[in-house]
Motif scaffolding. Structure first.
Motif, PDB file in Angstrom:
ATOM      1  N   PRO A  65       0.799  -1.224   0.000  1.00 48.33           N
ATOM      2  CA  PRO A  65       0.000   0.000   0.000  1.00 48.33           C
ATOM      3  C   PRO A  65       0.833   1.277   0.000  1.00 48.33           C
ATOM      4  N   ASP A  66       2.009   1.254   0.623  1.00 46.22           N
ATOM      5  CA  ASP A  66       2.845   2.449   0.694  1.00 46.22           C
ATOM      6  C   ASP A  66       4.307   2.021   0.696  1.00 46.22           C
ATOM      7  N   VAL A  67       5.030   2.390  -0.351  1.00 45.98           N
ATOM      8  CA  VAL A  67       6.431   1.987  -0.485  1.00 45.98           C
ATOM      9  C   VAL A  67       7.275   2.591   0.626  1.00 45.98           C
ATOM     10  N   LYS A  68       6.991   3.833   0.990  1.00 43.19           N
ATOM     11  CA  LYS A  68       7.793   4.490   2.029  1.00 43.19           C
ATOM     12  C   LYS A  68       7.655   3.783   3.378  1.00 43.19           C
ATOM     13  N   LEU A  69       6.463   3.317   3.707  1.00 44.13           N
ATOM     14  CA  LEU A  69       6.293   2.586   4.969  1.00 44.13           C
ATOM     15  C   LEU A  69       6.989   1.231   4.909  1.00 44.13           C
ATOM     16  N   ALA A  70       6.983   0.599   3.740  1.00 47.57           N
ATOM     17  CA  ALA A  70       7.557  -0.740   3.624  1.00 47.57           C
ATOM     18  C   ALA A  70       9.086  -0.712   3.607  1.00 47.57           C
ATOM     19  N   THR A  71       9.680   0.355   3.048  1.00 47.44           N
ATOM     20  CA  THR A  71      11.135   0.372   2.868  1.00 47.44           C
ATOM     21  C   THR A  71      11.841   1.530   3.570  1.00 47.44           C
ATOM     22  N   ASP A  72      11.097   2.471   4.128  1.00 44.36           N
ATOM     23  CA  ASP A  72      11.646   3.694   4.718  1.00 44.36           C
ATOM     24  C   ASP A  72      12.333   4.578   3.686  1.00 44.36           C
TER      25      ASP A  72
END
Length: 154
Positions: A65-72
């Motif tokens: 759903p959100d790349v930033k949450l998954a990978t920082d």
């Protein structure tokens, strides 16, 4: 906040829900997400298209759903680290394409006043973005012109 080229305000966009970590149902490894981002970039997708594909198709069948949450990291940061970043920023590239389309239309239809105004507005937005990106994504001495935009997109 008002729109740039009209007197109207417009409706606000939707907000992302506040979250500090990815949802439980999306337990994808960060390395797998980064590999998929680079793979999609090599296939010719823009960063926004990569985000949509990860949301819809996911990695190994699991949506992200959100790349930033998954990978920082943001999608563009991942692309820069892996030397897969596009030459031009996506927003500037899209405006260049629009301006070229409008200019070609105006050559065939010189009497089209609405599209003449749209071209003026688009080129105004381009000049603002060029000032923003000058020195980072663009050369220090870059100035916008139809020929320069055409050259950068070819």
């Amino acid at each position: 906040m008002a729109r740039m080229h009209t007197r109207r305000r417009g409706s606000s966009g939707s907000d992302h829900p506040v979250a500090d970590e990815p949802p439980e149902w999306s337990d994808v490894d960060a390395e797998d997400v980064e590999e998929r981002v680079v793979e999609l970039a090599e296939q010719g997708h823009d960063p926004s298209q990569i985000g949509l594909k990860l949301r819809d198709e996911g990695v190994k069948g699991t949506p992200v759903p959100d790349v930033k949450l998954a990978t920082d990291k943001k999608v563009t940061e991942i692309l820069e680290e892996n030397d897969a970043a596009p030459e031009l920023p996506e927003d500037l590239r899209n405006l260049f394409e629009r301006a070229i389309r409008l200019r070609e239309h105006m050559e065939e239809n010189a009497q089209d006043a609405q599209n003449k105004r749209a071209l003026q507005n688009t080129e105004s937005k381009i000049r603002r973005l060029v000032n923003y990106y000058r020195g980072d994504a663009l050369d220090e001495d870059f100035t916008y012109s139809y020929d320069a935009a055409k050259r950068l997109l070819d």
